[in-house]
Motif scaffolding. Structure first.
Motif, PDB file in Angstrom:
ATOM      1  N   MET A  23       4.535 -14.374 -24.976  1.00 16.08           N
ATOM      2  CA  MET A  23       6.065 -13.265 -23.789  1.00 16.08           C
ATOM      3  C   MET A  23       5.120 -12.444 -22.441  1.00 16.08           C
ATOM      4  N   ALA A  24       6.428 -11.999 -22.138  1.00 16.35           N
ATOM      5  CA  ALA A  24       6.370 -10.454 -21.197  1.00 16.35           C
ATOM      6  C   ALA A  24       7.291  -9.773 -20.911  1.00 16.35           C
ATOM      7  N   PHE A  25       6.437  -8.961 -20.512  1.00 14.28           N
ATOM      8  CA  PHE A  25       7.855  -8.051 -20.506  1.00 14.28           C
ATOM      9  C   PHE A  25       7.579  -7.204 -18.528  1.00 14.28           C
ATOM     10  N   ALA A  26       9.140  -7.094 -17.966  1.00 17.18           N
ATOM     11  CA  ALA A  26       8.547  -7.203 -16.513  1.00 17.18           C
ATOM     12  C   ALA A  26      10.121  -5.901 -15.622  1.00 17.18           C
ATOM     13  N   LYS A  27       9.219  -6.159 -14.362  1.00 17.69           N
ATOM     14  CA  LYS A  27      10.571  -5.091 -14.256  1.00 17.69           C
ATOM     15  C   LYS A  27      11.021  -5.685 -12.973  1.00 17.69           C
ATOM     16  N   LEU A  28      12.381  -5.999 -13.034  1.00 15.96           N
ATOM     17  CA  LEU A  28      12.693  -6.152 -11.803  1.00 15.96           C
ATOM     18  C   LEU A  28      14.084  -4.843 -11.055  1.00 15.96           C
ATOM     19  N   GLN A  29      13.248  -5.322  -9.272  1.00 17.77           N
ATOM     20  CA  GLN A  29      13.983  -3.498  -8.580  1.00 17.77           C
ATOM     21  C   GLN A  29      15.155  -4.470  -7.881  1.00 17.77           C
ATOM     22  N   ASP A  30      16.195  -3.802  -7.534  1.00 16.84           N
ATOM     23  CA  ASP A  30      16.655  -4.324  -5.878  1.00 16.84           C
ATOM     24  C   ASP A  30      16.594  -2.330  -5.441  1.00 16.84           C
ATOM     25  N   LYS A  31      17.765  -2.596  -4.406  1.00 18.66           N
ATOM     26  CA  LYS A  31      18.097  -2.018  -3.162  1.00 18.66           C
ATOM     27  C   LYS A  31      18.294  -0.689  -3.982  1.00 18.66           C
ATOM     28  N   THR A  32      18.895  -0.756  -5.471  1.00 22.18           N
ATOM     29  CA  THR A  32      20.051   0.566  -5.877  1.00 22.18           C
ATOM     30  C   THR A  32      19.366   0.776  -7.496  1.00 22.18           C
ATOM     31  N   GLY A  33      18.298   0.386  -7.331  1.00 22.21           N
ATOM     32  CA  GLY A  33      17.464   0.869  -8.894  1.00 22.21           C
ATOM     33  C   GLY A  33      16.662  -0.196  -9.563  1.00 22.21           C
ATOM     34  N   SER A  34      16.473   0.064 -10.881  1.00 24.15           N
ATOM     35  CA  SER A  34      15.350  -0.985 -11.691  1.00 24.15           C
ATOM     36  C   SER A  34      15.788  -0.938 -13.351  1.00 24.15           C
ATOM     37  N   ILE A  35      15.560  -2.114 -13.345  1.00 27.21           N
ATOM     38  CA  ILE A  35      15.691  -2.572 -15.160  1.00 27.21           C
ATOM     39  C   ILE A  35      14.834  -3.392 -15.251  1.00 27.21           C
ATOM     40  N   ASP A  36      14.377  -2.993 -16.487  1.00 25.89           N
ATOM     41  CA  ASP A  36      13.030  -3.691 -17.315  1.00 25.89           C
ATOM     42  C   ASP A  36      14.153  -5.525 -17.673  1.00 25.89           C
ATOM     43  N   MET A  37      13.197  -5.714 -18.437  1.00 25.75           N
ATOM     44  CA  MET A  37      13.314  -7.275 -18.666  1.00 25.75           C
ATOM     45  C   MET A  37      12.616  -7.911 -19.282  1.00 25.75           C
ATOM     46  N   VAL A  38      12.768  -8.911 -20.433  1.00 25.09           N
ATOM     47  CA  VAL A  38      12.108  -9.119 -20.435  1.00 25.09           C
ATOM     48  C   VAL A  38      12.192 -11.346 -21.014  1.00 25.09           C
ATOM     49  N   LEU A  39      10.642 -11.366 -21.139  1.00 27.51           N
ATOM     50  CA  LEU A  39      10.592 -13.029 -20.852  1.00 27.51           C
ATOM     51  C   LEU A  39      10.166 -13.145 -22.710  1.00 27.51           C
ATOM     52  N   PHE A  40      11.079 -13.803 -23.339  1.00 24.43           N
ATOM     53  CA  PHE A  40      10.230 -14.866 -24.610  1.00 24.43           C
ATOM     54  C   PHE A  40      10.177 -15.755 -24.818  1.00 24.43           C
ATOM     55  N   PRO A  41       9.067 -16.043 -25.410  1.00 24.96           N
ATOM     56  CA  PRO A  41       8.306 -16.728 -25.306  1.00 24.96           C
ATOM     57  C   PRO A  41       8.062 -18.162 -24.957  1.00 24.96           C
TER      58      PRO A  41
ATOM     59  N   ASP B 101       0.457  -0.983   0.115  1.00 30.05           N
ATOM     60  CA  ASP B 101      -0.016  -0.238  -0.427  1.00 30.05           C
ATOM     61  C   ASP B 101       1.017   1.367  -0.068  1.00 30.05           C
ATOM     62  N   GLU B 102       1.702   1.631   1.184  1.00 30.45           N
ATOM     63  CA  GLU B 102       2.511   2.628   0.924  1.00 30.45           C
ATOM     64  C   GLU B 102       3.141   3.090  -0.508  1.00 30.45           C
ATOM     65  N   LYS B 103       3.620   1.898  -1.262  1.00 31.51           N
ATOM     66  CA  LYS B 103       4.415   1.680  -3.143  1.00 31.51           C
ATOM     67  C   LYS B 103       3.263   2.509  -3.982  1.00 31.51           C
ATOM     68  N   GLU B 104       2.167   1.603  -3.948  1.00 31.58           N
ATOM     69  CA  GLU B 104       0.534   1.702  -4.130  1.00 31.58           C
ATOM     70  C   GLU B 104       0.501   3.795  -4.027  1.00 31.58           C
ATOM     71  N   LEU B 105       0.607   3.998  -3.168  1.00 28.48           N
ATOM     72  CA  LEU B 105      -0.516   5.125  -2.745  1.00 28.48           C
ATOM     73  C   LEU B 105       1.733   6.216  -2.522  1.00 28.48           C
ATOM     74  N   LEU B 106       2.141   5.947  -2.671  1.00 25.81           N
ATOM     75  CA  LEU B 106       3.264   7.111  -1.881  1.00 25.81           C
ATOM     76  C   LEU B 106       4.206   6.992  -3.168  1.00 25.81           C
ATOM     77  N   GLY B 107       4.908   6.188  -3.980  1.00 25.66           N
ATOM     78  CA  GLY B 107       5.620   5.620  -5.108  1.00 25.66           C
ATOM     79  C   GLY B 107       7.124   5.370  -4.253  1.00 25.66           C
ATOM     80  N   VAL B 108       6.654   5.227  -3.659  1.00 26.98           N
ATOM     81  CA  VAL B 108       7.993   4.686  -2.269  1.00 26.98           C
ATOM     82  C   VAL B 108       7.150   3.727  -0.429  1.00 26.98           C
ATOM     83  N   TYR B 109       8.567   3.091  -0.505  1.00 27.03           N
ATOM     84  CA  TYR B 109       8.028   2.300   0.047  1.00 27.03           C
ATOM     85  C   TYR B 109       9.134   3.352   1.595  1.00 27.03           C
ATOM     86  N   LEU B 110       8.395   3.457   2.844  1.00 27.17           N
ATOM     87  CA  LEU B 110       8.430   4.146   3.678  1.00 27.17           C
ATOM     88  C   LEU B 110       8.493   3.522   4.840  1.00 27.17           C
TER      89      LEU B 110
END
Length: 185
Positions: free
Chosen positions: A86-104, A23-32
């Motif tokens: 197939m799918a597009f996804a986003k992985l997030q760690d404590k330093t940032g995020s990256i777009d990911m591709v999962l081919f079929p 809920d914090e992430k959804e409402l505030l955009g960050v984990y508080l």
């Protein structure tokens, strides 16, 4: 005469931590108050090669890389050419995020075990599209509550390794099967 003010709020239990963080992430955009990966960060660092902020196409573009983080988003699509999912996804760690591709083929093998807001160790290769780094997923392993990783170990053996050493490695692996997959490069 001053009127006494009091509240009549119901006494309800606090939301579970996972729900509160979502809920914090959804409402505030960050984990508080905490981060959902806080308990998994130590495990992630043991099973990963780099953090997302350390990724560099010139240094890491031609090799397999293990990343770890929370699956922040997942968007399945149907391909135009083959009509496969197939799918597009986003992985997030404590330093940032990256777009990911999962081919079929990869998405078909993984879709039953992946879900948003869960921590994973992800294996794949770095790519660049439209001057942005992205990650081509080859495999994903869930980090279970308590830090257990359903993962496979990767053993990198240099070219030209002596045949006796290779034989010994094979013997050790056969004598100690364990419950994890092992990938040899």
């Amino acid at each position: 005469v001053a009127a006494q003010i009091s509240d009549n709020l119901p006494d309800i239990p606090e939301l579970p931590k996972a729900e509160r963080l979502k809920d914090e992430k959804e409402l505030l955009g960050v984990y508080l108050t905490d981060h959902p990966l806080a308990a998994a960060f130590e495990v992630i660092s043991q099973f990963t090669d780099l953090t997302i902020s350390e990724l560099n196409m010139l240094l890491h573009g031609n090799r397999k890389i293990r990343l770890g983080g929370i699956l922040a988003s997942l968007r399945p699509i149907i391909t135009k050419n083959s009509n496969k999912e197939m799918a597009f996804a986003k992985l997030q760690d404590k330093t940032g995020s990256i777009d990911m591709v999962l081919f079929p083929k990869t998405y078909d093998a993984l879709k039953a075990k992946i879900a948003v807001d869960r921590p994973y160790i992800v294996k794949g290769k770095l790519d660049e599209r439209d001057d942005e780094l992205c990650y081509i997923v080859e495999d994903m392993d869930l980090i279970e509550p308590g830090g257990a990783v359903l993962a496979q170990d990767i053993i990198e053996i240099p070219r030209g390794t002596d045949k006796e050493v290779l034989t010994k490695i094979g013997q050790i692996l056969k004598a100690n099967p364990g419950n994890q997959k092992v990938e040899i490069h």
